[in-house]
Design a protein around this motif. Structure first.
Motif, short mmCIF file in Angstrom:
data_model
loop_
_atom_site.label_atom_id
_atom_site.label_comp_id
_atom_site.label_asym_id
_atom_site.label_seq_id
_atom_site.Cartn_x
_atom_site.Cartn_y
_atom_site.Cartn_z
N ILE A 2 -9.37 -10.45 -3.78
CA ILE A 2 -8.88 -11.12 -3.48
C ILE A 2 -8.93 -12.60 -4.70
O ILE A 2 -7.05 -12.94 -4.74
N ILE A 57 -4.77 -14.98 -6.08
CA ILE A 57 -4.09 -16.14 -6.51
C ILE A 57 -4.39 -17.01 -7.77
O ILE A 57 -4.48 -16.30 -8.72
N CYS A 104 -2.81 -18.04 -2.33
CA CYS A 104 -3.07 -17.01 -1.97
C CYS A 104 -2.25 -15.59 -1.83
O CYS A 104 -1.12 -16.42 -1.17
N HIS A 116 -6.22 -14.34 3.26
CA HIS A 116 -7.38 -14.04 2.16
C HIS A 116 -7.19 -15.75 2.45
O HIS A 116 -8.11 -16.44 1.82
N LYS A 117 -6.89 -16.70 2.98
CA LYS A 117 -6.50 -17.95 2.48
C LYS A 117 -7.64 -17.73 3.73
O LYS A 117 -8.81 -18.76 3.15
#
Length: 310
Positions: free
Chosen positions: A216, A220, A244, A249-250
């Motif tokens: 991840i 970002i 992101c 992913h958030k």
């Protein structure tokens, strides 16, 4: 930015621009921070931690050292990756000397050989073997030095351990040989040309890289939306958006009950207070911008502008 040849005898000051290059995780950012004596580049054990070119400045009397810490070269998978590679190779053309870092063990990989080829056309260079604290037998180090000398592009080969701060001081002498007479380009008390807002964004990204699982954090970007000193106080209000690429992913960046975001923000705030020298009220929001790493407009918007050739 690089020195023009000045009229001899005109200046009693000089400067040396240095590209710090090498494969990911070889210690470029750690060495830059050590030599500068301040944290100007974020450091994690993950490749691609450094995305743009970061400048560290050290002024010692009449001589100013300007270190350009570049992204580690790797095979690019998206437009961001391509820009990072271009930044590293462009820097070689921009400087008085390149300082290429190597590990003590392992075969030189394809991307390292690409940089070595670029150095053949790109002016003087020195090699630095980092991580001597990992060397098992002095003969191993001698063999590596001989291998690097045989490449025919390095004026000298130095051995250091950034972790133990061993022999790093000698690099100042080594680099001073390439200094060019002329004015200092930065204030003598400056240690970077990065605006404070960018430093804040980088620190937040560092904490995300440290605390989160592998995939991840590369997806970002951190953008400081507000950076405002409160009048009459030693407090700065900083509002930050963390972007992101996926909705899933958030959720991970925020964490259960906001725990991950709190952990990232709290650690980042401590670092920010240290280098800003004041109290910080840091507010972080997480937003989704799908596939921003392949979107030219967003790359520019998030600060990954192509370096203009000087």
């Amino acid at each position: 930015m690089k020195n023009e040849t000045p009229i001899q005898g005109h200046y009693d000051t000089s400067s040396v621009f240095v590209a710090v290059i090498g494969r990911p995780n070889v210690g470029k950012s750690s060495l830059t921070n050590l030599l500068v004596g301040e944290k100007v580049a974020i450091v994690t054990s993950k490749p691609q931690t450094t995305r743009t070119r970061i400048t560290g400045v050290i002024t010692r009397g009449p001589l100013q050292y300007v270190l350009l810490d570049t992204p580690g070269v790797h095979k690019p998978h998206n437009k961001l990756g391509k820009r990072m590679d271009k930044t590293a190779s462009d820097s070689i053309a921009d400087v008085d000397v390149s300082m290429m870092l190597f590990e003590p063990y392992g075969a030189l990989n394809e991307s390292e050989m690409v940089l070595v080829e670029a150095l053949k056309k790109g002016g003087p260079a020195i090699a630095v073997i980092n991580k001597t604290d990992l060397v098992k037998d002095p003969a191993d180090l001698e063999a590596r030095k001989a291998e690097l000398k045989a490449l025919g592009v390095f004026d000298d080969v130095y051995t250091v351990s950034v972790r133990d701060n061993d022999h790093c001081e000698e690099l100042f002498d080594a680099l001073s040989r390439y200094a060019v007479e002329g004015p200092h380009y930065f204030d003598d008390d400056a240690y970077t040309d990065m605006p404070e807002k960018e430093l804040v964004a980088e620190v937040i990204r560092e904490k995300a890289l440290l605390y989160m699982r592998d995939e991840i954090p590369h997806g970002i970007a951190v953008v400081v939306e507000r950076f405002k000193e409160r009048p009459g106080t030693d407090l700065v209000d900083i509002d930050v958006n963390i972007y992101c690429e996926r909705e899933s992913h958030k959720g991970m960046v925020i964490g259960k009950g906001g725990a991950m975001l709190k952990k990232i923000a709290s650690a980042a705030r401590t670092d920010c207070e240290e280098f800003l020298g004041c109290r910080v009220n840091l507010q972080c929001w997480v937003k989704v911008k799908a596939d921003w790493r392949d979107n030219e407009f967003m790359l520019n918007n998030f600060g990954f502008k192509q370096q203009p050739n000087r």
